[in-house]
Design an enzyme around this catalytic site. Structure first.
Site, PDB file in Angstrom:
ATOM      1  N   GLU A 185      -8.674  20.247   5.909  1.00  0.00           N
ATOM      2  CA  GLU A 185      -8.879  21.177   4.819  1.00  0.00           C
ATOM      3  C   GLU A 185     -10.245  20.836   4.224  1.00  0.00           C
ATOM      4  O   GLU A 185     -10.504  19.669   3.924  1.00  0.00           O
ATOM      5  CB  GLU A 185      -7.776  20.985   3.770  1.00  0.00           C
ATOM      6  CG  GLU A 185      -7.874  22.054   2.706  1.00  0.00           C
ATOM      7  CD  GLU A 185      -6.905  21.865   1.546  1.00  0.00           C
ATOM      8  OE1 GLU A 185      -5.999  21.017   1.633  1.00  0.00           O
ATOM      9  OE2 GLU A 185      -7.098  22.588   0.558  1.00  0.00           O
TER      10      GLU A 185
ATOM     11  N   ARG B 177       0.189   7.598   9.780  1.00  0.00           N
ATOM     12  CA  ARG B 177      -1.059   7.687   9.072  1.00  0.00           C
ATOM     13  C   ARG B 177      -1.713   6.308   8.991  1.00  0.00           C
ATOM     14  O   ARG B 177      -1.046   5.325   8.721  1.00  0.00           O
ATOM     15  CB  ARG B 177      -0.646   8.133   7.671  1.00  0.00           C
ATOM     16  CG  ARG B 177      -1.620   8.832   6.872  1.00  0.00           C
ATOM     17  CD  ARG B 177      -1.002   9.178   5.514  1.00  0.00           C
ATOM     18  NE  ARG B 177      -2.091   9.668   4.714  1.00  0.00           N
ATOM     19  CZ  ARG B 177      -2.530  10.908   4.785  1.00  0.00           C
ATOM     20  NH1 ARG B 177      -1.930  11.800   5.540  1.00  0.00           N
ATOM     21  NH2 ARG B 177      -3.581  11.270   4.077  1.00  0.00           N
TER      22      ARG B 177
ATOM     23  N   LYS C  27      -8.397  12.152   0.249  1.00  0.00           N
ATOM     24  CA  LYS C  27      -9.588  12.881  -0.223  1.00  0.00           C
ATOM     25  C   LYS C  27      -9.533  13.083  -1.734  1.00  0.00           C
ATOM     26  O   LYS C  27     -10.554  13.013  -2.415  1.00  0.00           O
ATOM     27  CB  LYS C  27      -9.673  14.256   0.443  1.00  0.00           C
ATOM     28  CG  LYS C  27     -10.082  14.219   1.895  1.00  0.00           C
ATOM     29  CD  LYS C  27     -10.498  15.632   2.327  1.00  0.00           C
ATOM     30  CE  LYS C  27      -9.873  16.062   3.628  1.00  0.00           C
ATOM     31  NZ  LYS C  27      -8.744  16.971   3.469  1.00  0.00           N
TER      32      LYS C  27
END
Ligand code: ATP
Ligand code: MG
Length: 558
Positions: free
Chosen positions: A35, A261, A271
């Site tokens: 994104e 992850r 982020k």
């Protein structure tokens, strides 16, 4: 780049090999789907290496697709930085970069298809009501009173949503799945909401935007992705992913597979939190060399091959993937060791006067910049009447086992003579101002007669040394898991409380004249000190600026 970099076995490779062997797919198509709401970080580097690495290994292709469905947070700056980071890591996406927003029209058509099939409805519950109706993990939800609207009414309302007839947030489009589903993601998830926000690519063309899960599944299908790889937090979303693909006339049937992850100790991989560091001014930007962003690590001097090696060592699995910083630094160091040319630099100088200096007797030496890479060239190193050594390499009162310089003791100057300290010049307070030393002219390239000299120190002739600014970096946080520390009240504490106030120091140093010829991003080993890189933005050949990338040894645990 070579195949070995990506050839470690893991469960996703096994799945792909089975799918290729069985003929399920003639070749694979993967995607990396960020994104564009921030700069990429070290966790993304792992995902990039996985997706692009698999495509490379199996002769398939990998798409770069921006999942741009949250216009408030997204921007072209982030798109630009993400493309740059992927390419810098050594990968190239297939064709043009793609955007979920390229598919808004198609996604809208699939939504109408779902309405036509009686599988989606326009809802008017407020967000609070929706939460109430949703139920909990242990309790089933309740059907919305709007759930049983007719198909025609739903179509009409949805078209009018698109046409901008209703205020923001007043209506949503929801899938009609099952409000009693054990998996809350299947409790009639919202797939469209009304938001009058300018989009970085579609501008003001849309006032309704599709939600992530719906968009992601269909974007994969539209691109004929074969293996859609994501992190484990999406595991519970997979039934929804599959539901969407199954209930529209999907152009293909992608499958989602999840891996764990990456989390890096003493660091942050989100982020949103990295954005907080930038916005609150705790760092000097997204690419501050202390940041775990790809651009920050690049500016710090990390190499693409070093990061790829790190991703390989972090590995792919479903179990926890919490990695020590020394694994990252070790991988970078390993790459730099092979590739970086070397020079001498003195970071904390102590002046030395050579009392028996005789220009007629001094020999110079041509020294290669890298012992195994002749293409790096050579330079002449010649003693002068005054030199700089590292203040740490001299001790008035040496600790036990000291091999460096003391008054009356000898060391070898790297690539040069054996030097003896005759006297330390001190001020009244006892501070050492300089040294007076003599050299043994008979020790150039050979051992001294009748005695052993163990220590070798680095040095620079004063007459040719050039000034440089050197930025030293330490860990950014003082806690292993800065975003997982709870206070006495049991709540998470703000991770900025754990910023290391000493994470950056800037010093004046001396380096070899070659520094005045370097472009930005030149990586060097400063002998005995570590790896350094000329700063990507601030360095100029006239005013060299180096960032310390990593030390020569692992000092992380100390
Ligand atoms: P963030 O919370 O930092 O925004 P994200 O997962 O929301 O992370 P995306 O831009 O959606 O970020 O991520 C793009 C891809 O990178 C996704 O497939 C995601 O699973 C993967 N990814 C993100 N963070 C990590 C991580 N720490 N380790 C491995 N893969 C990651
Ligand atoms: Mg995100």
């Amino acid at each position: 780049m070579n195949h070995d970099e990506f050839a470690d076995n893991h469960f996703i490779r096994t799945i792909i090999e089975d799918d290729l062997k069985s003929g399920k797919y003639p070749s694979i198509i993967t995607r990396f789907p960020p994104e564009p709401n921030g700069y990429l970080h070290v966790g993304h580097a792992k995902s990039i290496c996985l997706n692009f690495g698999l495509a490379y290994l199996y002769g398939g292709v990998c798409h770069l697709r921006f999942d741009d469905t949250n216009p408030e947070k997204e921007s072209d700056e982030y798109v630009r930085s993400i493309k740059e980071d992927v390419q810098w890591l050594g990968f190239q996406w297939d064709g043009e970069a793609r955007f979920a927003s390229d598919y808004f029209e198609a996604l809208y058509a699939y939504a109408e298809e779902l309405i036509q099939k009686g599988l989606a409805y326009v809802d008017e519950l407020t967000p609070e009501e929706m939460r109430e109706y949703r139920g909990t993990l242990t309790e089933a939800g309740k059907n919305s009173p709007y759930r049983e609207r007719g198909i025609e009414e739903n179509l009409d309302l949805f078209r009018r949503m698109r046409a901008g007839e209703f205020p923001d947030g007043s209506k949503t489009l929801r899938l009609k799945i099952d409000m009693a589903a054990g998996n809350v993601n299947l409790r009639d998830p919202v797939i469209y909401r009304i938001r009058r926000v300018h989009h970085h690519r579609t501008g003001d063309a849309w006032c309704i935007y599709p939600m992530y899960d719906y968009t992601h599944a269909l974007s994969d299908a539209i691109e004929h992705i074969t293996h859609s790889l994501c992190t484990l937090e999406f595991e519970a979303h997979r039934p929804l992913y599959d539901w969407v693909i199954e209930h529209v006339s999907s152009p293909s049937e992608p499958h989602q597979f999840e891996f764990s992850r990456l989390e890096l100790l003493y660091s942050i991989t989100s982020k949103r939190k990295l954005n907080q560091l930038v916005q609150q001014g705790h760092v000097k930007g997204w690419d501050d060399p202390r940041m775990p962003t790809i651009s920050g690590m690049r500016r710090r001097g990390y190499t693409p091959a070093g990061l790829r090696l790190f991703a390989k060592r972090a590995g792919i699995s479903k179990s926890e993937n919490i990695i020590d910083m020394d694994v990252l630094e070790g991988a970078v160091r390993e790459d730099l060791e092979k590739t970086a040319p070397r020079m001498m630099a003195v970071l904390n100088p102590l002046k030395v006067e050579i009392v028996n200096f005789d220009a007629a007797k001094v020999q110079g030496k041509s020294v290669p910049f890298h012992p195994e890479r002749p293409e790096c060239g050579e330079r002449e190193l010649t003693l002068s009447d005054t030199i700089y050594i590292e203040a740490d390499d001299f001790a008035l009162e040496p600790p036990k086992g000291w091999k460096r310089l003391i008054v009356g003791g000898e060391v070898r100057l790297r690539y040069g003579y054996v030097m003896k300290c005759e006297e330390a010049v001190q001020d009244e307070s006892g501070r050492i101002l300089s040294l007076k030393c003599s050299i043994d002219y008979d020790t150039f390239g050979k051992n001294p007669e009748g005695r052993k000299v163990k220590g070798v120190i680095h040095w620079l002739p004063e007459n040719t040394a050039v000034h440089a600014t050197v930025r030293l970096y330490e860990r950014l946080f003082t806690e292993e898991r800065p975003d997982a520390v709870r206070g006495a009240d049991g709540e998470y504490r703000d991770f900025v409380e754990f910023l290391n106030p000493h994470s950056e120091t800037e010093i004046d140093a001396w380096v070899e004249p070659v520094a005045n010829t370097l472009a930005a991003e030149a990586r060097y080993q400063f002998e005995r000190l570590g790896y350094f890189v000329t700063d990507r933005h601030d360095h100029t050949p006239e005013k060299p600026i180096f960032n310390r990338t990593v030390g020569l040894r692992d000092t992380w645990q100390k």
